[in-house]
Design a protein around this motif. Structure first.
Motif, PDB file in Angstrom:
ATOM      1  N   MET A 350       9.880 -15.366 -45.791  1.00  0.00           N
ATOM      2  CA  MET A 350      10.363 -16.949 -45.775  1.00  0.00           C
ATOM      3  C   MET A 350       9.049 -17.624 -45.608  1.00  0.00           C
ATOM      4  O   MET A 350       8.839 -18.777 -46.565  1.00  0.00           O
ATOM      5  CB  MET A 350      11.439 -17.493 -45.017  1.00  0.00           C
ATOM      6  CG  MET A 350      12.891 -16.723 -45.383  1.00  0.00           C
ATOM      7  SD  MET A 350      13.302 -16.801 -47.014  1.00  0.00           S
ATOM      8  CE  MET A 350      13.375 -18.560 -47.055  1.00  0.00           C
ATOM      9  N   THR A 351       8.062 -17.358 -44.605  1.00  0.00           N
ATOM     10  CA  THR A 351       7.050 -18.221 -44.362  1.00  0.00           C
ATOM     11  C   THR A 351       5.920 -17.946 -45.460  1.00  0.00           C
ATOM     12  O   THR A 351       5.184 -18.795 -45.859  1.00  0.00           O
ATOM     13  CB  THR A 351       6.395 -17.713 -43.000  1.00  0.00           C
ATOM     14  OG1 THR A 351       7.191 -17.828 -42.040  1.00  0.00           O
ATOM     15  CG2 THR A 351       4.856 -18.378 -42.785  1.00  0.00           C
ATOM     16  N   GLU A 352       5.806 -16.743 -46.115  1.00  0.00           N
ATOM     17  CA  GLU A 352       4.983 -16.533 -47.278  1.00  0.00           C
ATOM     18  C   GLU A 352       5.506 -17.320 -48.417  1.00  0.00           C
ATOM     19  O   GLU A 352       4.568 -17.709 -49.074  1.00  0.00           O
ATOM     20  CB  GLU A 352       4.859 -14.984 -47.289  1.00  0.00           C
ATOM     21  CG  GLU A 352       4.079 -14.645 -48.434  1.00  0.00           C
ATOM     22  CD  GLU A 352       2.557 -14.787 -47.950  1.00  0.00           C
ATOM     23  OE1 GLU A 352       1.544 -14.883 -48.846  1.00  0.00           O
ATOM     24  OE2 GLU A 352       2.199 -15.273 -46.816  1.00  0.00           O
ATOM     25  N   ILE A 353       6.867 -17.174 -48.583  1.00  0.00           N
ATOM     26  CA  ILE A 353       7.176 -17.883 -49.836  1.00  0.00           C
ATOM     27  C   ILE A 353       6.875 -19.408 -49.496  1.00  0.00           C
ATOM     28  O   ILE A 353       6.686 -19.967 -50.909  1.00  0.00           O
ATOM     29  CB  ILE A 353       8.834 -17.741 -49.962  1.00  0.00           C
ATOM     30  CG1 ILE A 353       9.024 -16.216 -50.634  1.00  0.00           C
ATOM     31  CG2 ILE A 353       9.360 -18.752 -51.218  1.00  0.00           C
ATOM     32  CD1 ILE A 353      10.353 -15.859 -50.541  1.00  0.00           C
ATOM     33  N   GLU A 354       7.020 -20.026 -48.512  1.00  0.00           N
ATOM     34  CA  GLU A 354       6.662 -21.414 -48.263  1.00  0.00           C
ATOM     35  C   GLU A 354       5.201 -21.645 -48.528  1.00  0.00           C
ATOM     36  O   GLU A 354       5.011 -22.557 -49.339  1.00  0.00           O
ATOM     37  CB  GLU A 354       7.145 -21.616 -46.892  1.00  0.00           C
ATOM     38  CG  GLU A 354       6.845 -23.239 -46.743  1.00  0.00           C
ATOM     39  CD  GLU A 354       7.465 -23.755 -45.242  1.00  0.00           C
ATOM     40  OE1 GLU A 354       7.202 -24.924 -44.736  1.00  0.00           O
ATOM     41  OE2 GLU A 354       8.068 -22.742 -44.668  1.00  0.00           O
ATOM     42  N   ARG A 355       4.435 -20.896 -48.159  1.00  0.00           N
ATOM     43  CA  ARG A 355       2.870 -20.893 -48.479  1.00  0.00           C
ATOM     44  C   ARG A 355       2.703 -21.037 -49.934  1.00  0.00           C
ATOM     45  O   ARG A 355       1.846 -21.705 -50.392  1.00  0.00           O
ATOM     46  CB  ARG A 355       2.039 -19.712 -47.665  1.00  0.00           C
ATOM     47  CG  ARG A 355       0.697 -19.930 -47.802  1.00  0.00           C
ATOM     48  CD  ARG A 355       0.051 -18.661 -47.499  1.00  0.00           C
ATOM     49  NE  ARG A 355       0.307 -17.803 -48.293  1.00  0.00           N
ATOM     50  CZ  ARG A 355      -0.400 -17.599 -49.387  1.00  0.00           C
ATOM     51  NH1 ARG A 355      -1.114 -18.208 -49.967  1.00  0.00           N
ATOM     52  NH2 ARG A 355       0.002 -16.385 -50.223  1.00  0.00           N
ATOM     53  N   MET A 356       3.389 -19.909 -50.449  1.00  0.00           N
ATOM     54  CA  MET A 356       2.961 -19.728 -51.940  1.00  0.00           C
ATOM     55  C   MET A 356       3.707 -20.892 -52.688  1.00  0.00           C
ATOM     56  O   MET A 356       2.983 -21.262 -53.895  1.00  0.00           O
ATOM     57  CB  MET A 356       3.714 -18.194 -52.156  1.00  0.00           C
ATOM     58  CG  MET A 356       3.256 -17.107 -51.871  1.00  0.00           C
ATOM     59  SD  MET A 356       4.412 -15.741 -51.834  1.00  0.00           S
ATOM     60  CE  MET A 356       4.353 -15.496 -53.663  1.00  0.00           C
ATOM     61  N   SER A 396       7.285 -16.740 -59.429  1.00  0.00           N
ATOM     62  CA  SER A 396       8.510 -15.969 -59.479  1.00  0.00           C
ATOM     63  C   SER A 396       8.033 -14.618 -59.317  1.00  0.00           C
ATOM     64  O   SER A 396       8.643 -13.611 -58.564  1.00  0.00           O
ATOM     65  CB  SER A 396       9.204 -16.179 -60.883  1.00  0.00           C
ATOM     66  OG  SER A 396      10.449 -15.244 -60.796  1.00  0.00           O
ATOM     67  N   GLY A 397       7.026 -14.083 -60.288  1.00  0.00           N
ATOM     68  CA  GLY A 397       6.460 -12.604 -60.255  1.00  0.00           C
ATOM     69  C   GLY A 397       5.861 -12.455 -58.939  1.00  0.00           C
ATOM     70  O   GLY A 397       6.098 -11.337 -58.465  1.00  0.00           O
ATOM     71  N   ASP A 398       5.186 -13.312 -58.284  1.00  0.00           N
ATOM     72  CA  ASP A 398       4.433 -13.024 -57.097  1.00  0.00           C
ATOM     73  C   ASP A 398       5.218 -12.860 -55.859  1.00  0.00           C
ATOM     74  O   ASP A 398       5.061 -11.936 -54.857  1.00  0.00           O
ATOM     75  CB  ASP A 398       3.590 -14.067 -56.703  1.00  0.00           C
ATOM     76  CG  ASP A 398       2.607 -14.129 -57.505  1.00  0.00           C
ATOM     77  OD1 ASP A 398       2.099 -13.190 -58.173  1.00  0.00           O
ATOM     78  OD2 ASP A 398       1.700 -15.149 -57.476  1.00  0.00           O
ATOM     79  N   ILE A 399       6.657 -13.387 -56.032  1.00  0.00           N
ATOM     80  CA  ILE A 399       7.555 -13.308 -55.164  1.00  0.00           C
ATOM     81  C   ILE A 399       8.303 -11.713 -54.800  1.00  0.00           C
ATOM     82  O   ILE A 399       8.557 -11.173 -54.053  1.00  0.00           O
ATOM     83  CB  ILE A 399       8.941 -14.155 -55.229  1.00  0.00           C
ATOM     84  CG1 ILE A 399       8.364 -15.678 -54.746  1.00  0.00           C
ATOM     85  CG2 ILE A 399      10.064 -13.843 -54.163  1.00  0.00           C
ATOM     86  CD1 ILE A 399       9.022 -16.684 -55.190  1.00  0.00           C
ATOM     87  N   LEU A 400       8.336 -11.127 -56.489  1.00  0.00           N
ATOM     88  CA  LEU A 400       8.869  -9.616 -56.436  1.00  0.00           C
ATOM     89  C   LEU A 400       7.832  -8.937 -55.989  1.00  0.00           C
ATOM     90  O   LEU A 400       8.130  -7.956 -55.350  1.00  0.00           O
ATOM     91  CB  LEU A 400       9.073  -9.676 -57.991  1.00  0.00           C
ATOM     92  CG  LEU A 400      10.437 -10.490 -58.628  1.00  0.00           C
ATOM     93  CD1 LEU A 400      10.494 -10.100 -60.008  1.00  0.00           C
ATOM     94  CD2 LEU A 400      11.397 -10.030 -57.992  1.00  0.00           C
ATOM     95  N   LYS A 401       6.497  -9.155 -56.157  1.00  0.00           N
ATOM     96  CA  LYS A 401       5.576  -8.270 -55.728  1.00  0.00           C
ATOM     97  C   LYS A 401       5.508  -8.222 -54.247  1.00  0.00           C
ATOM     98  O   LYS A 401       5.355  -7.432 -53.552  1.00  0.00           O
ATOM     99  CB  LYS A 401       4.231  -8.788 -56.104  1.00  0.00           C
ATOM    100  CG  LYS A 401       4.085  -8.319 -57.712  1.00  0.00           C
ATOM    101  CD  LYS A 401       2.705  -8.855 -58.243  1.00  0.00           C
ATOM    102  CE  LYS A 401       2.589  -8.656 -59.811  1.00  0.00           C
ATOM    103  NZ  LYS A 401       1.509  -9.387 -60.431  1.00  0.00           N
ATOM    104  N   LEU A 402       5.674  -9.493 -53.689  1.00  0.00           N
ATOM    105  CA  LEU A 402       5.807  -9.672 -52.272  1.00  0.00           C
ATOM    106  C   LEU A 402       6.934  -8.500 -51.777  1.00  0.00           C
ATOM    107  O   LEU A 402       6.775  -7.941 -50.449  1.00  0.00           O
ATOM    108  CB  LEU A 402       5.992 -11.165 -51.731  1.00  0.00           C
ATOM    109  CG  LEU A 402       6.251 -11.218 -50.330  1.00  0.00           C
ATOM    110  CD1 LEU A 402       4.993 -10.770 -49.505  1.00  0.00           C
ATOM    111  CD2 LEU A 402       6.544 -13.014 -50.181  1.00  0.00           C
ATOM    112  N   CYS A 403       8.120  -8.786 -52.273  1.00  0.00           N
ATOM    113  CA  CYS A 403       9.170  -7.997 -51.946  1.00  0.00           C
ATOM    114  C   CYS A 403       8.915  -6.605 -51.911  1.00  0.00           C
ATOM    115  O   CYS A 403       9.247  -5.748 -50.847  1.00  0.00           O
ATOM    116  CB  CYS A 403      10.439  -8.296 -52.655  1.00  0.00           C
ATOM    117  SG  CYS A 403      11.132  -9.795 -52.808  1.00  0.00           S
ATOM    118  N   VAL A 404       8.319  -6.033 -52.824  1.00  0.00           N
ATOM    119  CA  VAL A 404       7.905  -4.526 -52.819  1.00  0.00           C
ATOM    120  C   VAL A 404       7.037  -4.242 -51.571  1.00  0.00           C
ATOM    121  O   VAL A 404       7.016  -3.374 -50.853  1.00  0.00           O
ATOM    122  CB  VAL A 404       7.427  -4.212 -54.165  1.00  0.00           C
ATOM    123  CG1 VAL A 404       6.805  -2.688 -54.247  1.00  0.00           C
ATOM    124  CG2 VAL A 404       8.301  -4.446 -55.323  1.00  0.00           C
TER     125      VAL A 404
END
Length: 482
Positions: A350-356, A396-404
């Motif tokens: 969640m912190t990383e998504i906020e930063r991105m 959106s794609g970067d969030i998916l890569k973060l999940c992986v």
């Protein structure tokens, strides 16, 4: 499409069972993911399983690709038509064929609406557990194709847990029966292979489902936190305490604003909102709810409410299930994403998504099944602003890569479809993808059933197997292979 093929289809389906007029075909050019649009050559509307068989046999004989479609609520482009292909809509196969309360079974056609299954067995004290947010409009056939989940799948499991048997029309028109009415059938678990295959292995025309006895007591707690990090810590604490709630859902402030504006669920204005539902014997629910309340307070919850009536509980869930649609109040356009991470990674992610989000200048509203780590970031943008749609797609794609990267997955319940197929190579190695292709080709050697979905690039079933040799441009880091 040749006129003689159109006439063959019309002879099977009748005048009202085939759509060929351009303006009518536009209704079927996409599913819930509207970024991709492909008008089909025709839309077949079979009213029984035999008509499905005959239509598929025509497609097989004439090498016409086809896409099965339920209610069209999918969010990954799984029901997107393919060029020079037809859509086979299963909306008219909407009968409940058999209700077997003593054995906790119900047999339905694929066009039956998810919520109608519970509606049919509720008077006998039962319900159908998988409950996607779109359950009032999505179909069982689509749920089977995508292995759909929902809020209460933390305890009860996804669609695959509740499917016991399938009648399937294979891509050559052959009818097979997978599974049955018993819990375990001998041999390979082909039914397990079919559920979640996103329409690439054939079309289900009959589904045997498991129904569940309604629990004695249901209690729903709402807890307000200053941040999603605090709420995420509470989720980890609840699971670590050995509890298995029916559902644990989380919403951030943007999502709360949207839901409040849409349905007036009376949510508190907070940074992170947690919804926890427990069910079972009354004494057990009361004791576990006491423990949940203590854990939430210890993690920083400054307001805790427990729904005092069925109506109040329904309103709490109405707000959560309206979140996707309500995001339209925040932004004219948005991408509904779907990824999975380990529960313990929630605060960090969640912190990383906020930063991105801040770095991209794109707002993100977060709604997710916190109990099983299934994220649903809503990436908000306005396509009228030059470059913003592309930036939203990149985020959106970067969030998916973060999940992986966090040890998770590119999808939890929405499927890969058209949207995420280019990310399959981020999650899987070449041998993994090759093995999946062998399974697909065993069911569909002509590649006619939803042919362009799931896999990152087309392959022929006769491609020579072997270790993939990278192109020099790939080795140099100049080009990327999808």
């Amino acid at each position: 499409m040749k006129s003689e093929i159109i006439e063959q289809l019309r002879s099977v389906l009748g005048e009202e069972g085939l759509i060929t007029r351009r303006e009518q075909l536009l209704t079927y050019e996409c599913d819930g993911l509207t970024n991709f649009r492909v008008p089909p050559e025709a839309v077949a509307l079979p009213s029984n399983a035999q008509q499905v068989v005959e239509v598929v046999r025509i497609c097989h004989r004439e090498s016409i690709p086809f896409v099965a479609r339920g209610s069209g609520t999918g969010l990954s482009g799984g029901a997107l038509p393919v060029e020079r292909g037809i859509v086979i809509s299963l909306a008219r196969l909407n009968r409940i064929l058999e209700v077997d309360i003593p054995n906790q079974r119900i047999v339905v056609e694929p066009g039956v609406i998810n919520l109608n299954v519970t509606g049919r067995v509720a008077p006998q004290g039962y319900f159908y557990a998988p409950d996607p947010s779109s359950q009032s409009v999505c179909s069982i056939g689509g749920n089977v194709a995508e292995n759909s989940g929902g809020a209460h799948c933390l305890k009860y499991g996804f669609t695959t847990t509740h499917v016991l048997g399938l009648e399937v029309v294979l891509p050559d028109g052959t009818v097979v029966h997978l599974g049955g009415k018993t819990l375990d059938a001998p041999g390979y678990d082909l039914m397990g292979v079919f559920v979640g295959s996103e329409g690439t292995l054939g079309i289900a025309t009959k589904v045997t489902l498991r129904i569940v006895k309604k629990p004695e007591n249901i209690q729903t707690l709402l807890a307000a936190f200053n941040s999603t990090n605090e709420a995420g810590a509470a989720v980890s604490g609840i699971i670590a305490a050995g509890m298995l709630p029916a559902a644990i859902e989380m919403m951030d402030n943007l999502a709360i604003q949207a839901a409040e504006a849409a349905v007036h669920a009376n949510y508190p204005d907070c940074g992170g909102l947690l919804l926890v539902e427990l069910d079972g014997p009354t004494a057990e629910c009361e004791e576990l709810m006491r423990q949940v309340s203590e854990i939430c307070r210890s993690c920083g919850a400054w307001e805790i409410r427990i729904a005092q009536s069925d109506a109040e509980r329904a309103l709490v869930w109405k707000g959560r299930k309206a979140a996707f649609a309500a995001a339209g109040r925040l932004s004219p356009n948005y991408i509904v994403q779907d990824g999975v991470i380990p529960r313990t990674a929630l605060p960090r992610v969640m912190t990383e998504i906020e930063r991105m989000s801040a770095e991209a200048g794109i707002r993100v509203a977060n709604v997710f099944h916190a109990g099983d780590g299934n994220l649903h970031p809503l990436v908000l943008y306005d396509r009228r602003i030059a470059g913003q749609e592309k930036a939203a797609e990149q985020l959106s794609g970067d969030i998916l890569k973060l999940c992986v990267e966090m040890g998770g997955s590119i999808t939890g319940e929405h499927g890969v479809g058209e949207e995420k197929k280019c990310f399959m190579s981020v999650m899987f190695a070449e041998p993994d993808l090759d093995t999946m292709q062998l399974v697909r080709c065993a069911f569909d050697p002509q590649n006619l059933s939803n042919p362009t979905k799931v896999f990152p690039r087309p392959r022929l079933c006769g491609d020579r197997p072997g270790v993939y040799q990278a192109h020099p441009l790939e080795v140099a880091g100049i080009a990327e292979r999808y």
